[in-house]
Design a protein around this motif. Structure first.
Motif, PDB file in Angstrom:
ATOM      1  N   VAL A 245       0.847  -1.212   0.000  1.00  0.00           N
ATOM      2  CA  VAL A 245       0.000   0.000   0.000  1.00  0.00           C
ATOM      3  C   VAL A 245       0.875   1.252   0.000  1.00  0.00           C
ATOM      4  CG1 VAL A 245      -1.689   1.325   1.349  1.00  0.00           C
ATOM      5  CG2 VAL A 245      -1.958  -1.153   1.115  1.00  0.00           C
ATOM      6  N   GLN A 246       1.943   1.241   0.774  1.00  0.00           N
ATOM      7  CA  GLN A 246       2.846   2.404   0.825  1.00  0.00           C
ATOM      8  C   GLN A 246       3.505   2.644  -0.537  1.00  0.00           C
ATOM      9  OE1 GLN A 246       5.244   1.149   4.238  1.00  0.00           O
ATOM     10  NE2 GLN A 246       4.339   2.791   5.467  1.00  0.00           N
ATOM     11  N   VAL A 247       3.905   1.569  -1.212  1.00  0.00           N
ATOM     12  CA  VAL A 247       4.511   1.700  -2.542  1.00  0.00           C
ATOM     13  C   VAL A 247       3.485   2.257  -3.522  1.00  0.00           C
ATOM     14  CG1 VAL A 247       5.436   0.383  -4.516  1.00  0.00           C
ATOM     15  CG2 VAL A 247       6.251  -0.099  -2.198  1.00  0.00           C
ATOM     16  N   LYS A 248       2.267   1.724  -3.465  1.00  0.00           N
ATOM     17  CA  LYS A 248       1.210   2.127  -4.395  1.00  0.00           C
ATOM     18  C   LYS A 248       0.808   3.591  -4.178  1.00  0.00           C
ATOM     19  CE  LYS A 248      -3.218   0.438  -6.241  1.00  0.00           C
ATOM     20  NZ  LYS A 248      -3.926   1.726  -6.286  1.00  0.00           N
ATOM     21  N   THR A 249       0.807   4.030  -2.927  1.00  0.00           N
ATOM     22  CA  THR A 249       0.421   5.413  -2.608  1.00  0.00           C
ATOM     23  C   THR A 249       1.314   6.399  -3.355  1.00  0.00           C
ATOM     24  OG1 THR A 249      -0.389   4.767  -0.445  1.00  0.00           O
ATOM     25  CG2 THR A 249       0.176   7.092  -0.712  1.00  0.00           C
ATOM     26  N   LEU A 253       0.627   8.644  -7.495  1.00  0.00           N
ATOM     27  CA  LEU A 253       0.677  10.105  -7.617  1.00  0.00           C
ATOM     28  C   LEU A 253       1.624  10.570  -8.722  1.00  0.00           C
ATOM     29  CD1 LEU A 253       0.617  11.061  -3.845  1.00  0.00           C
ATOM     30  CD2 LEU A 253      -1.187  11.497  -5.514  1.00  0.00           C
ATOM     31  N   MET A 254       2.303   9.602  -9.350  1.00  0.00           N
ATOM     32  CA  MET A 254       3.282   9.944 -10.399  1.00  0.00           C
ATOM     33  C   MET A 254       2.765   9.426 -11.740  1.00  0.00           C
ATOM     34  SD  MET A 254       6.879   9.165  -8.422  1.00  0.00           S
ATOM     35  CE  MET A 254       6.779   7.375  -8.480  1.00  0.00           C
ATOM     36  N   PRO A 255       3.337   9.956 -12.865  1.00  0.00           N
ATOM     37  CA  PRO A 255       2.940   9.400 -14.165  1.00  0.00           C
ATOM     38  C   PRO A 255       3.226   7.896 -14.174  1.00  0.00           C
ATOM     39  CG  PRO A 255       4.362  11.310 -14.457  1.00  0.00           C
ATOM     40  CD  PRO A 255       4.371  10.996 -12.993  1.00  0.00           C
ATOM     41  N   ARG A 256       2.381   7.142 -14.859  1.00  0.00           N
ATOM     42  CA  ARG A 256       2.579   5.695 -14.936  1.00  0.00           C
ATOM     43  C   ARG A 256       3.949   5.395 -15.565  1.00  0.00           C
ATOM     44  NH1 ARG A 256      -0.110   0.790 -15.154  1.00  0.00           N
ATOM     45  NH2 ARG A 256       0.380  -0.296 -17.098  1.00  0.00           N
ATOM     46  N   ASN A 257       4.677   4.466 -14.952  1.00  0.00           N
ATOM     47  CA  ASN A 257       6.008   4.067 -15.451  1.00  0.00           C
ATOM     48  C   ASN A 257       6.917   5.280 -15.666  1.00  0.00           C
ATOM     49  OD1 ASN A 257       5.238   1.367 -15.451  1.00  0.00           O
ATOM     50  ND2 ASN A 257       4.400   1.516 -17.524  1.00  0.00           N
ATOM     51  N   ASN A 258       7.138   6.064 -14.644  1.00  0.00           N
ATOM     52  CA  ASN A 258       8.002   7.247 -14.781  1.00  0.00           C
ATOM     53  C   ASN A 258       9.475   6.865 -14.641  1.00  0.00           C
ATOM     54  OD1 ASN A 258       7.909   6.791 -12.000  1.00  0.00           O
ATOM     55  ND2 ASN A 258       8.113   8.969 -11.492  1.00  0.00           N
ATOM     56  N   TYR A 259       9.890   5.918 -15.472  1.00  0.00           N
ATOM     57  CA  TYR A 259      11.302   5.550 -15.491  1.00  0.00           C
ATOM     58  C   TYR A 259      11.815   5.525 -16.924  1.00  0.00           C
ATOM     59  CZ  TYR A 259       9.784   0.760 -16.658  1.00  0.00           C
ATOM     60  OH  TYR A 259       9.220  -0.339 -17.261  1.00  0.00           O
ATOM     61  N   ARG A 260      13.069   5.973 -17.081  1.00  0.00           N
ATOM     62  CA  ARG A 260      13.698   5.948 -18.394  1.00  0.00           C
ATOM     63  C   ARG A 260      14.232   4.527 -18.643  1.00  0.00           C
ATOM     64  NH1 ARG A 260      19.267   9.192 -20.125  1.00  0.00           N
ATOM     65  NH2 ARG A 260      18.742   9.459 -22.333  1.00  0.00           N
ATOM     66  N   PRO A 261      14.071   4.002 -19.858  1.00  0.00           N
ATOM     67  CA  PRO A 261      14.620   2.665 -20.132  1.00  0.00           C
ATOM     68  C   PRO A 261      16.140   2.657 -19.947  1.00  0.00           C
ATOM     69  CG  PRO A 261      13.146   3.366 -21.895  1.00  0.00           C
ATOM     70  CD  PRO A 261      13.364   4.556 -21.024  1.00  0.00           C
ATOM     71  N   THR A 262      16.697   1.468 -19.683  1.00  0.00           N
ATOM     72  CA  THR A 262      18.139   1.372 -19.466  1.00  0.00           C
ATOM     73  C   THR A 262      18.885   1.711 -20.761  1.00  0.00           C
ATOM     74  OG1 THR A 262      18.026  -1.003 -19.862  1.00  0.00           O
ATOM     75  CG2 THR A 262      17.989  -0.271 -17.563  1.00  0.00           C
ATOM     76  N   GLN A 263      20.064   2.316 -20.579  1.00  0.00           N
ATOM     77  CA  GLN A 263      20.873   2.843 -21.681  1.00  0.00           C
ATOM     78  C   GLN A 263      22.112   1.963 -21.888  1.00  0.00           C
ATOM     79  OE1 GLN A 263      19.793   5.981 -23.233  1.00  0.00           O
ATOM     80  NE2 GLN A 263      18.011   5.229 -22.097  1.00  0.00           N
ATOM     81  N   PRO A 264      22.687   1.997 -23.110  1.00  0.00           N
ATOM     82  CA  PRO A 264      23.882   1.169 -23.336  1.00  0.00           C
ATOM     83  C   PRO A 264      25.076   1.616 -22.496  1.00  0.00           C
ATOM     84  CG  PRO A 264      23.308   2.456 -25.305  1.00  0.00           C
ATOM     85  CD  PRO A 264      22.245   2.717 -24.305  1.00  0.00           C
ATOM     86  N   LEU A 265      25.889   0.641 -22.081  1.00  0.00           N
ATOM     87  CA  LEU A 265      27.076   0.950 -21.262  1.00  0.00           C
ATOM     88  C   LEU A 265      28.139   1.683 -22.082  1.00  0.00           C
ATOM     89  CD1 LEU A 265      28.219  -2.013 -18.975  1.00  0.00           C
ATOM     90  CD2 LEU A 265      27.731   0.358 -18.313  1.00  0.00           C
ATOM     91  N   ASN A 266      28.271   1.343 -23.348  1.00  0.00           N
ATOM     92  CA  ASN A 266      29.274   1.950 -24.233  1.00  0.00           C
ATOM     93  C   ASN A 266      30.675   1.922 -23.624  1.00  0.00           C
ATOM     94  OD1 ASN A 266      27.440   2.581 -26.302  1.00  0.00           O
ATOM     95  ND2 ASN A 266      26.834   4.478 -25.280  1.00  0.00           N
TER      96      ASN A 266
END
Ligand SMILES: [Zn+2]
Length: 274
Positions: A245-249, A253-266
């Protein structure tokens, strides 16, 4: 009738001239750090987001001045078998989190929920430089993944030096027992997009964040535009717990999936520091 046509074309000419005039003004304004320039920026129709036409894959093209298309970007997938065990140089004793430090406010900036500090009492020393804790915010799911797996939530603790370099701690959150820290933080919620609430109370983060100091370490970037490549990333191995419940709360309140996809290590190396 002819008169009307002439009138209309004069009118059209006036509009087109005034548009040009505005364009010129806009160009001039963006060169200056005035209030007007800030206003113009706010009106830019294409602002980055996590969804659709302005999602992460378009950031480099939308945010022209950014480093989002760079070679040392974050987040990354941490492949633990490839991480080289070597001390990062950051020890628990380099982290100075003052129990009495006041959280000034919590703001919902439309991208994340962010808790801001007003003073510089919390800081870390790294490679002879002081980085003050400016704010912490959340992403759901976690931005960094470990062996391809994301955590449901992550806290990013953002420390900034005087010369605008960063030390960011990524503290993963898993679902488990209820957390007192989350109870405290969530007592100021909900905060809707664009809204800020004053907190004005202290909280001792050391109690729950830094119990185990084992971490992954590498050089990367901010994970939102301008994606500046000046970040010392410390991704802590052990996750902290909060109830579902704490995680969901927070996630709700944030945009759905507010994470940037992982980037190449290069070619970058990821270190593991015990
Ligand atoms: Zn972040």
């Amino acid at each position: 009738m002819k008169k009307l046509v002439v009138l209309m074309s004069v009118f059209a000419l006036t509009i087109s001239l005034s548009c040009k005039e505005n364009e010129k003004k806009t160009e001039e304004a963006t060169d200056l750090p005035t209030e007007k320039a800030v206003e113009v920026k706010k009106e830019t129709p294409k602002h980055w987001s996590y969804d659709g036409e302005t999602s992460p894959e378009h950031w480099a093209e939308i945010e022209k001045e950014s480093a989002c298309g760079g070679n040392h970007q974050s987040p990354i997938d941490i492949v633990t078998a490839n991480a080289i065990t070597k001390p990062s140089g950051l020890k628990a004793s380099d982290v100075h989190y003052d129990a009495s430090t006041i959280i000034h406010d919590v703001t919902n900036n439309g991208h994340s929920l962010q808790y801001n500090f007003a003073d510089n009492n919390n800081y870390v020393n790294f490679e002879g430089k002081r980085y003050n804790l400016a704010q912490f915010h959340f992403h759901a799911a976690s931005e960094h993944s470990v062996n391809g797996m994301h955590f449901p939530l992550v806290i990013h603790m953002v420390h900034v030096s005087e010369d605008k370099k960063f030390v960011v701690f990524a503290v993963m959150v898993t679902e488990g027992d209820e957390s007192n820290a989350f109870d405290f933080l969530e007592s100021y919620l909900p905060v809707k997009p664009g809204e800020t609430k004053v907190v004005g109370k202290s909280h001792h983060f050391e109690n729950y964040i830094l119990k185990d100091f084992d971490h992954y370490y590498y050089q990367g970037s901010l994970t939102t535009p301008p994606c500046t490549e000046a970040v010392n990333w410390f991704v802590f191995k052990d996750a902290i717990k909060a109830s579902p419940v704490q995680v969901k709360t927070i996630a709700d309140l944030m945009p759905r999936n507010n994470y940037r996809p992982t980037q190449p290590l290069n070619g970058r190396t990821v270190y593991y520091s015990e």
